[in-house]
Write a protein that holds these residues in place. Sequence first.
Motif, PDB file in Angstrom:
ATOM      1  N   LEU A 194     -19.038  80.072 -60.955  1.00 59.12           N
ATOM      2  CA  LEU A 194     -20.189  80.908 -61.320  1.00 59.12           C
ATOM      3  C   LEU A 194     -19.886  82.389 -61.101  1.00 59.12           C
ATOM      4  O   LEU A 194     -20.196  83.235 -61.946  1.00 59.12           O
ATOM      5  CB  LEU A 194     -21.408  80.498 -60.483  1.00 59.12           C
ATOM      6  CG  LEU A 194     -22.623  81.409 -60.614  1.00 59.12           C
ATOM      7  CD1 LEU A 194     -23.188  81.359 -62.020  1.00 59.12           C
ATOM      8  CD2 LEU A 194     -23.691  81.038 -59.597  1.00 59.12           C
ATOM      9  N   VAL A 196     -17.892  83.709 -63.891  1.00 55.20           N
ATOM     10  CA  VAL A 196     -18.719  84.004 -65.063  1.00 55.20           C
ATOM     11  C   VAL A 196     -19.464  85.335 -64.867  1.00 55.20           C
ATOM     12  O   VAL A 196     -19.530  86.167 -65.776  1.00 55.20           O
ATOM     13  CB  VAL A 196     -19.720  82.847 -65.309  1.00 55.20           C
ATOM     14  CG1 VAL A 196     -20.751  83.249 -66.358  1.00 55.20           C
ATOM     15  CG2 VAL A 196     -18.980  81.598 -65.753  1.00 55.20           C
ATOM     16  N   LEU A 197     -19.993  85.544 -63.663  1.00 53.69           N
ATOM     17  CA  LEU A 197     -20.704  86.801 -63.391  1.00 53.69           C
ATOM     18  C   LEU A 197     -19.775  87.990 -63.585  1.00 53.69           C
ATOM     19  O   LEU A 197     -20.151  89.004 -64.167  1.00 53.69           O
ATOM     20  CB  LEU A 197     -21.264  86.810 -61.966  1.00 53.69           C
ATOM     21  CG  LEU A 197     -22.411  85.838 -61.682  1.00 53.69           C
ATOM     22  CD1 LEU A 197     -22.884  85.986 -60.242  1.00 53.69           C
ATOM     23  CD2 LEU A 197     -23.574  86.084 -62.626  1.00 53.69           C
ATOM     24  N   LYS A 198     -18.548  87.827 -63.109  1.00 54.18           N
ATOM     25  CA  LYS A 198     -17.601  88.936 -63.252  1.00 54.18           C
ATOM     26  C   LYS A 198     -17.286  89.194 -64.720  1.00 54.18           C
ATOM     27  O   LYS A 198     -17.144  90.350 -65.131  1.00 54.18           O
ATOM     28  CB  LYS A 198     -16.316  88.638 -62.480  1.00 54.18           C
ATOM     29  CG  LYS A 198     -16.477  88.793 -60.982  1.00 54.18           C
ATOM     30  CD  LYS A 198     -15.135  88.590 -60.319  1.00 54.18           C
ATOM     31  CE  LYS A 198     -15.179  88.983 -58.857  1.00 54.18           C
ATOM     32  NZ  LYS A 198     -13.822  88.969 -58.280  1.00 54.18           N
ATOM     33  N   VAL A 199     -17.147  88.109 -65.519  1.00 54.80           N
ATOM     34  CA  VAL A 199     -16.937  88.286 -66.958  1.00 54.80           C
ATOM     35  C   VAL A 199     -18.063  89.145 -67.528  1.00 54.80           C
ATOM     36  O   VAL A 199     -17.838  90.067 -68.311  1.00 54.80           O
ATOM     37  CB  VAL A 199     -16.901  86.923 -67.676  1.00 54.80           C
ATOM     38  CG1 VAL A 199     -16.995  87.115 -69.180  1.00 54.80           C
ATOM     39  CG2 VAL A 199     -15.629  86.180 -67.317  1.00 54.80           C
ATOM     40  N   GLN A 200     -19.271  88.878 -67.080  1.00 53.15           N
ATOM     41  CA  GLN A 200     -20.434  89.583 -67.619  1.00 53.15           C
ATOM     42  C   GLN A 200     -20.612  90.976 -67.017  1.00 53.15           C
ATOM     43  O   GLN A 200     -21.620  91.629 -67.255  1.00 53.15           O
ATOM     44  CB  GLN A 200     -21.701  88.753 -67.379  1.00 53.15           C
ATOM     45  CG  GLN A 200     -21.671  87.454 -68.161  1.00 53.15           C
ATOM     46  CD  GLN A 200     -22.848  86.568 -67.852  1.00 53.15           C
ATOM     47  OE1 GLN A 200     -23.481  86.707 -66.812  1.00 53.15           O
ATOM     48  NE2 GLN A 200     -23.145  85.651 -68.754  1.00 53.15           N
ATOM     49  N   GLY A 201     -19.642  91.392 -66.224  1.00 56.03           N
ATOM     50  CA  GLY A 201     -19.706  92.757 -65.699  1.00 56.03           C
ATOM     51  C   GLY A 201     -20.492  92.868 -64.406  1.00 56.03           C
ATOM     52  O   GLY A 201     -20.871  93.961 -64.003  1.00 56.03           O
ATOM     53  N   ILE A 202     -20.767  91.718 -63.759  1.00 56.10           N
ATOM     54  CA  ILE A 202     -21.457  91.758 -62.475  1.00 56.10           C
ATOM     55  C   ILE A 202     -20.377  91.576 -61.416  1.00 56.10           C
ATOM     56  O   ILE A 202     -19.853  90.481 -61.227  1.00 56.10           O
ATOM     57  CB  ILE A 202     -22.530  90.658 -62.399  1.00 56.10           C
ATOM     58  CG1 ILE A 202     -23.537  90.874 -63.545  1.00 56.10           C
ATOM     59  CG2 ILE A 202     -23.236  90.666 -61.049  1.00 56.10           C
ATOM     60  CD1 ILE A 202     -24.458  89.705 -63.790  1.00 56.10           C
ATOM     61  N   GLY A 203     -20.025  92.668 -60.753  1.00 58.76           N
ATOM     62  CA  GLY A 203     -18.793  92.702 -59.971  1.00 58.76           C
ATOM     63  C   GLY A 203     -18.917  92.223 -58.534  1.00 58.76           C
ATOM     64  O   GLY A 203     -19.976  91.795 -58.081  1.00 58.76           O
ATOM     65  N   PRO A 259     -11.881  86.572 -63.101  1.00 61.59           N
ATOM     66  CA  PRO A 259     -12.844  86.253 -64.156  1.00 61.59           C
ATOM     67  C   PRO A 259     -12.172  85.617 -65.372  1.00 61.59           C
ATOM     68  O   PRO A 259     -12.823  84.904 -66.126  1.00 61.59           O
ATOM     69  CB  PRO A 259     -13.453  87.611 -64.502  1.00 61.59           C
ATOM     70  CG  PRO A 259     -12.505  88.624 -63.990  1.00 61.59           C
ATOM     71  CD  PRO A 259     -11.815  88.006 -62.820  1.00 61.59           C
ATOM     72  N   ALA A 260     -10.868  85.853 -65.540  1.00 64.41           N
ATOM     73  CA  ALA A 260     -10.197  85.307 -66.721  1.00 64.41           C
ATOM     74  C   ALA A 260     -10.283  83.778 -66.770  1.00 64.41           C
ATOM     75  O   ALA A 260     -10.286  83.196 -67.855  1.00 64.41           O
ATOM     76  CB  ALA A 260      -8.737  85.756 -66.749  1.00 64.41           C
ATOM     77  N   ALA A 314     -12.785  82.005 -66.255  1.00 63.20           N
ATOM     78  CA  ALA A 314     -14.056  81.578 -66.836  1.00 63.20           C
ATOM     79  C   ALA A 314     -13.939  81.456 -68.350  1.00 63.20           C
ATOM     80  O   ALA A 314     -14.767  80.840 -69.000  1.00 63.20           O
ATOM     81  CB  ALA A 314     -15.162  82.558 -66.466  1.00 63.20           C
ATOM     82  N   ILE A 315     -12.927  82.075 -68.918  1.00 67.93           N
ATOM     83  CA  ILE A 315     -12.681  81.941 -70.350  1.00 67.93           C
ATOM     84  C   ILE A 315     -11.468  81.045 -70.500  1.00 67.93           C
ATOM     85  O   ILE A 315     -10.402  81.336 -70.005  1.00 67.93           O
ATOM     86  CB  ILE A 315     -12.397  83.321 -70.991  1.00 67.93           C
ATOM     87  CG1 ILE A 315     -13.644  84.182 -70.900  1.00 67.93           C
ATOM     88  CG2 ILE A 315     -11.954  83.154 -72.437  1.00 67.93           C
ATOM     89  CD1 ILE A 315     -13.492  85.563 -71.499  1.00 67.93           C
TER      90      ILE A 315
END
Lengths: 354, 229
Positions: free
Chosen positions: A265, A268-275, A349-350, A352-353
């Motif tokens: 999770l 995913v947050l980091k992917v979305q720019g939530i650091g 974060p990578a 998560a993709i």
Amino acid sequence: MYLGLKEMWHEKLRYGLLSGVLLLIALVVFMLSGLANGLSVGNRQAVDQWRAKTVYLNKNANQSLAASQLKISDQTTVSGTHAPLANLSGTLRTTTNKLKTSASAFGTSRDSFIMPKVIKGHRINGKDQLLISAGLLDKGYHLGQKVRIGTTTHSVKIVGTYQTSTYSIAPTVYTDTSTLNRLKGSPITSGKDQPINAIVAKNSQFKSSDHDNLERLSITTFVSSLPGYSAEQLTLNTMIYFLFVMALAVIGIFMFVLTLQKSALFGVLKVQGIGTRHIIGALLSQSIAMALIGIGLGLAITIGLAQIMPAGLPFVIDWNAFGIYSVALLAAAVIGALLSWRTVANIDPAVAIG
Amino acid sequence: MTNPVLKLDAITKQFGSGHTAVTALTDANFEVNAGEFVAIIGPSGSGKSTFLTIAAGLQTPTSGQVYLNGQPLTHQSERQRLAYRFNDVGFILQASNLIPFLTVREQFKLVDKLAKRPFQKEKTEKLLAELALSDVQNAYPNQLSGGERQRVAIARALYNDPSVILADEPTASLDTPRSIDVVKRLADEAHHHNKAIVMVTHDQRLISHCDVVYRIEDGHLARTETTKA
Ligand SMILES: Nc1ncnc2c1ncn2[C@@H]1O[C@H](COP(=O)(O)OP(=O)(O)OP(=O)(O)O)[C@@H](O)[C@H]1O
Ligand SMILES: [Mg+2]
């Protein structure tokens, strides 16, 4: 903050349980603190009430009041306001032996600065008179009663009481030096050769370097050499310090395990720019919230228990200590959460993709 | 000619070095304009995810440059890239990218909290209505169907008005009718709201809704003729 608190709300059981653990730790910390303070007061209350700065003992007494033997005349070697102190620990009992209580008896000169202020009855103005701590009234002692101390058959009359005072976990009684020596059965009960245990003084020094058998102690040293005092305080305080370490470990491990569980999770947050900073903020708000719940309930329960505790338990709330320990527990929670910082920062974060 | 919203210029990505080196992308050139729905299609292991992570600024390419609205991305700081992903990119990931302990509505509230602005209630409700999610706005992600979850993910991706949306196999967990529905909605967003949308997939059936199709094989990316009439 929003993230952290929403998660707690959604996972009430999980976070409730940890709050419960913190509550138990806080409760034990507060109880131990109350006991440590209670024991401390029980040991030293009378000493604190003297408002003295210095105590002179016999230098061969190993800083122990009971073991120290001085004479009234030794007072000539010290300067400043001072008072003789004779001490006798024994059983306070009525002449009929109906009431029996351990007590610490002190003898000093009738007008000395350590003679407590009478709140009921009158000051000592004659032979064989005794002042008792107000705490003894609850046990059935009263003015006008004839009592004995220790094994002696010599009896004295209670003529007054003063604010509650204890020494060596026993209520105190005060009389004049001669009367105390009569209670002790000393061969000399008057004059400058009368035995005493100590000289208690305010700002005071030896008048000259020639003070053969006397040792000068600060009041702090005197208190910490009271029988058992330092050992008790050290034991209880060490237990309290260990509990801080436990609180830190419990929160640190809990937050770390949860972080590992939630690493997908967080990715995913980091992917979305939530650091990392936001994620750590959420962890921090959770551990602070849990600590506040634990500390708050722990305080409330401690105060509640203090009301219904048996009177014999030496438990006295020390608000300063409670404040410091609350802050320390909170700090343990903050540090515990921060221990997961690296783990959070290292989540890639990578992943998560994929 | 308008400037592309997202442009990858001669991107090469190598993992490892020397003997064991794997080249996941070789000299990839790519661009997508506003209002365009682009599909990238290729078999497993061809480099699709690598492409997306580089476009998102999650990995730095071995060589080449990524431009967002004409600005080079590759040499920005970690913090700038976080801000880029938060503000300018919408993600729709293969698995659900929703937060399990927030209701649908709260997913959007969180974005506003993080952006330090008041909750945009009307915007949320409008977005949810467009994606036929009004009835489930107080449900938690695990109470939604797979299709509903992906639609929430689309709404979440759109919420910050990003200039580009990157979708990584957004239909992987869906059956065909639901997949078609999700892809149609993405096409709709591109065409009616002027978004640049990049969708990675290996599902041939979906590409009929896309404007441009790139094929990727063994790290080689190539634009193909559009399949649309
Ligand atoms: N972090 C990495 N380290 C080493 N090799 C990697 C790494 N990430 C990807 N690769 C390799 O790069 C190549 C492309 O991988 P990528 O994940 O981009 O494929 P993909 O097209 O997304 O596949 P799939 O459809 O299965 O998700 C693969 O050979 C993979 O093994
Ligand atoms: Mg992939």
